[in-house]
Design a protein around this motif. Structure first.
Motif, PDB file in Angstrom:
ATOM      1  N   ASN A   1       0.916  -1.128   0.031  1.00 14.51           N
ATOM      2  CA  ASN A   1       0.100  -0.042   0.012  1.00 14.51           C
ATOM      3  C   ASN A   1       0.836   1.242   0.281  1.00 14.51           C
ATOM      4  O   ASN A   1       1.880   1.186   0.643  1.00 14.51           O
ATOM      5  CB  ASN A   1      -0.894   0.108   1.208  1.00 14.51           C
ATOM      6  CG  ASN A   1      -1.943   1.103   1.246  1.00 14.51           C
ATOM      7  OD1 ASN A   1      -1.897   2.202   0.895  1.00 14.51           O
ATOM      8  ND2 ASN A   1      -3.170   0.604   1.497  1.00 14.51           N
TER       9      ASN A   1
ATOM     10  N   LYS B   1       3.299  -3.769   5.429  1.00 11.96           N
ATOM     11  CA  LYS B   1       2.178  -3.347   4.293  1.00 11.96           C
ATOM     12  C   LYS B   1       2.173  -2.121   3.596  1.00 11.96           C
ATOM     13  O   LYS B   1       2.164  -1.802   2.395  1.00 11.96           O
ATOM     14  CB  LYS B   1       1.007  -3.931   4.897  1.00 11.96           C
ATOM     15  CG  LYS B   1      -0.198  -3.798   3.772  1.00 11.96           C
ATOM     16  CD  LYS B   1      -1.425  -4.168   4.381  1.00 11.96           C
ATOM     17  CE  LYS B   1      -2.516  -4.054   3.235  1.00 11.96           C
ATOM     18  NZ  LYS B   1      -4.059  -4.418   3.958  1.00 11.96           N
ATOM     19  N   TYR B   2       2.682  -1.209   4.569  1.00 10.77           N
ATOM     20  CA  TYR B   2       2.571   0.194   4.010  1.00 10.77           C
ATOM     21  C   TYR B   2       4.071   0.871   3.691  1.00 10.77           C
ATOM     22  O   TYR B   2       4.853   0.193   3.989  1.00 10.77           O
ATOM     23  CB  TYR B   2       1.889   1.077   4.998  1.00 10.77           C
ATOM     24  CG  TYR B   2       0.475   0.538   5.329  1.00 10.77           C
ATOM     25  CD1 TYR B   2      -0.623   1.208   4.538  1.00 10.77           C
ATOM     26  CD2 TYR B   2      -0.059  -0.283   6.244  1.00 10.77           C
ATOM     27  CE1 TYR B   2      -1.790   0.780   4.534  1.00 10.77           C
ATOM     28  CE2 TYR B   2      -1.392  -0.552   6.343  1.00 10.77           C
ATOM     29  CZ  TYR B   2      -2.381  -0.180   5.405  1.00 10.77           C
ATOM     30  OH  TYR B   2      -3.526  -0.523   5.626  1.00 10.77           O
TER      31      TYR B   2
ATOM     32  N   GLU C   1       3.982   0.815  13.429  1.00 15.62           N
ATOM     33  CA  GLU C   1       2.677  -0.365  13.676  1.00 15.62           C
ATOM     34  C   GLU C   1       1.458   0.310  14.070  1.00 15.62           C
ATOM     35  O   GLU C   1       0.603  -0.102  13.576  1.00 15.62           O
ATOM     36  CB  GLU C   1       3.254  -1.386  14.503  1.00 15.62           C
ATOM     37  CG  GLU C   1       4.503  -2.236  14.020  1.00 15.62           C
ATOM     38  CD  GLU C   1       5.281  -2.926  15.035  1.00 15.62           C
ATOM     39  OE1 GLU C   1       6.208  -3.999  14.624  1.00 15.62           O
ATOM     40  OE2 GLU C   1       5.025  -2.769  16.184  1.00 15.62           O
TER      41      GLU C   1
ATOM     42  N   PHE D   1       0.234   2.408  11.120  1.00 17.70           N
ATOM     43  CA  PHE D   1      -0.423   1.416  10.066  1.00 17.70           C
ATOM     44  C   PHE D   1      -1.688   0.727  10.250  1.00 17.70           C
ATOM     45  O   PHE D   1      -2.342   0.608   9.443  1.00 17.70           O
ATOM     46  CB  PHE D   1       0.653   0.227   9.965  1.00 17.70           C
ATOM     47  CG  PHE D   1       1.913   0.734   9.128  1.00 17.70           C
ATOM     48  CD1 PHE D   1       2.214   1.752   8.605  1.00 17.70           C
ATOM     49  CD2 PHE D   1       3.238   0.079   9.531  1.00 17.70           C
ATOM     50  CE1 PHE D   1       3.428   2.570   7.922  1.00 17.70           C
ATOM     51  CE2 PHE D   1       4.530   0.670   8.989  1.00 17.70           C
ATOM     52  CZ  PHE D   1       4.504   1.768   8.116  1.00 17.70           C
ATOM     53  N   CYS D   2      -1.984   0.509  11.636  1.00 19.68           N
ATOM     54  CA  CYS D   2      -3.276   0.132  12.011  1.00 19.68           C
ATOM     55  C   CYS D   2      -4.265   1.062  11.680  1.00 19.68           C
ATOM     56  O   CYS D   2      -5.515   0.696  11.173  1.00 19.68           O
ATOM     57  CB  CYS D   2      -3.381  -0.191  13.436  1.00 19.68           C
ATOM     58  SG  CYS D   2      -2.392  -1.695  13.840  1.00 19.68           S
ATOM     59  N   GLU D   3      -4.029   2.454  11.908  1.00 19.88           N
ATOM     60  CA  GLU D   3      -5.049   3.305  11.432  1.00 19.88           C
ATOM     61  C   GLU D   3      -5.016   3.475   9.950  1.00 19.88           C
ATOM     62  O   GLU D   3      -6.312   3.775   9.562  1.00 19.88           O
ATOM     63  CB  GLU D   3      -4.416   4.712  12.108  1.00 19.88           C
ATOM     64  CG  GLU D   3      -5.259   6.013  11.842  1.00 19.88           C
ATOM     65  CD  GLU D   3      -4.771   7.051  11.853  1.00 19.88           C
ATOM     66  OE1 GLU D   3      -4.868   7.830  10.872  1.00 19.88           O
ATOM     67  OE2 GLU D   3      -4.251   7.576  12.975  1.00 19.88           O
TER      68      GLU D   3
ATOM     69  N   MET E   1      -5.427   1.184   7.878  1.00 21.17           N
ATOM     70  CA  MET E   1      -5.952  -0.038   7.146  1.00 21.17           C
ATOM     71  C   MET E   1      -7.461   0.452   6.875  1.00 21.17           C
ATOM     72  O   MET E   1      -8.136   1.209   7.669  1.00 21.17           O
ATOM     73  CB  MET E   1      -5.883  -1.138   8.184  1.00 21.17           C
ATOM     74  CG  MET E   1      -4.520  -1.680   8.643  1.00 21.17           C
ATOM     75  SD  MET E   1      -4.654  -3.028   9.589  1.00 21.17           S
ATOM     76  CE  MET E   1      -5.690  -4.243   8.943  1.00 21.17           C
TER      77      MET E   1
END
Length: 369
Positions: free
Chosen positions: A62, A117-118, A362, A365-367, A369
């Protein structure tokens, strides 16, 4: 703070990089040797890099991007330390920028080993101490090119020991340097009443500044250097006074500048002198994003210290024009203040900053998503 095993294993790397960088401090934009060293430490697995500008990009699945920034430059301070990795070139990493670079390289190496992922952008910025570095990076268009959504930075900080310092809102002051130039008339001391004495004028101006400071609640004005006259038995006809101003409120900042200009005009009229006052462009306030500060609090937990606004300044402040930003402080046990010619640190204390960087990424990155 609990530091994961994968980061603890980076200690030898962090120590080596920090001490090797400590030996080669460069100033301003002349950080070519430093940037070349950094490029050698980073594997070619990065998706894209610009060794001249100091930008390394890790593209994830992403393209939503989180940025980290650190500084490349040292200070024109002659180091007094005698350990084997001390600098001998007349400059010194007396503000911990060598540690900041080592922390960021270790953060980058972690994410090369454990790809997120980002996307991530690592900004190695020149000329923080002398100014211009942050705006240079902004003008390079990196925020638009890489789509940076948030930007993080760390600064090592003496006296905080094993804590992490941060706050929402203003962390560091708006600043500028002040230069007052006064021109009078020189005559022999035997006829001093016929001269225009700039020492007397600057003394009166400094007394006025002291009265002004007594009425200020949280702003700082300090003059630390004055140079007047040529010989001891004549009236000084030329004088220069230099200092700094730090404010947490932009209205007060503009008001103080206006009052200084007006007061010098009044003094000139009284003494028939000619004065000018020059304000540098200075740095803006470092303002931390409320949400990013909350993430720092959640991760640091009991090691978090709520900082009161500091009279320090940092050109990290300019980046908030482009994205939400957060600068947090990594506590050191050092008793030497930043910019001291004897400043040093314990590298193991910097591991918690690597952990903070990774954990913040981390969490962000959760935000995303």
């Amino acid at each position: 703070m609990k530091i994961r095993k994968e980061i603890q294993m980076q200690y030898d790397t962090l120590l080596r990089i920090r001490r090797e960088l400590h030996q080669i401090p460069e100033t301003g934009f002349d950080t070519y040797k430093t940037m070349a060293y950094i490029t050698q430490q980073i594997p070619i697995m990065v998706s894209e890099y610009d060794g001249f500008s100091g930008v390394f990009y890790l593209q994830g699945q992403n393209k939503k991007c989180l940025g980290f920034r650190c500084e490349l430059d040292g200070l024109p301070i002659r180091e007094k330390n005698s350990f084997t990795y001390a600098s001998f070139n007349g400059n010194m990493h007396a503000c911990g920028h060598d540690a900041h670079m080592a922390i960021m390289i270790c953060t980058l190496l972690y994410f090369i080993q454990y790809p997120p992922k980002y996307s991530l952008l690592f900004i190695f910025q020149p000329a923080e101490e002398s100014g211009g570095g942050a705006n240079y990076m902004i003008q390079k268009g990196i925020f638009e090119k890489y789509g940076i959504e948030y930007l993080l930075a760390v600064h090592v900080f003496p006296h905080l020991k094993d804590k992490i310092g941060c706050c929402k809102g203003v962390l560091m002051a708006r600043s500028c340097e002040i230069k007052v130039i006064v021109r009078g008339k020189s005559v022999h001391a035997a006829h001093s009443e016929q001269g225009i004495d700039v020492i007397k004028i600057l003394y009166q101006f400094l007394n006025w500044v002291d009265e002004l400071k007594g009425n200020l609640k949280s702003d700082l004005i300090h003059f630390g250097r004055m140079n007047c006259g040529e010989v001891c038995n004549a009236v000084a006809a030329y004088g220069v006074l230099e200092g700094t101003m730090r404010c947490f409120d932009d209205i007060n900042y503009d008001m103080i500048r206006t009052q200084m200009i007006r007061q010098l005009s009044i003094i000139d009229e009284e003494y028939h002198s000619t004065s000018e006052i020059i304000f540098s462009e200075g740095y803006e306030k470092v303002v931390n994003d409320e949400k990013l500060n909350e993430y720092v609090l959640q991760i640091a937990k009991e090691d978090y210290v709520e900082m009161k606004p500091l009279y320090l300044s940092e050109d990290f402040s300019f980046y908030r024009k482009k994205s939400p930003c957060c600068l947090y402080l990594c506590g050191l046990s050092s008793e030497e203040d930043l910019h001291s010619s004897s400043f040093d640190l314990k590298e193991e204390e910097c591991l918690k900053a690597v952990e903070m960087n990774v954990s913040l990424a981390e969490r962000i990155f959760c935000e995303m998503m």
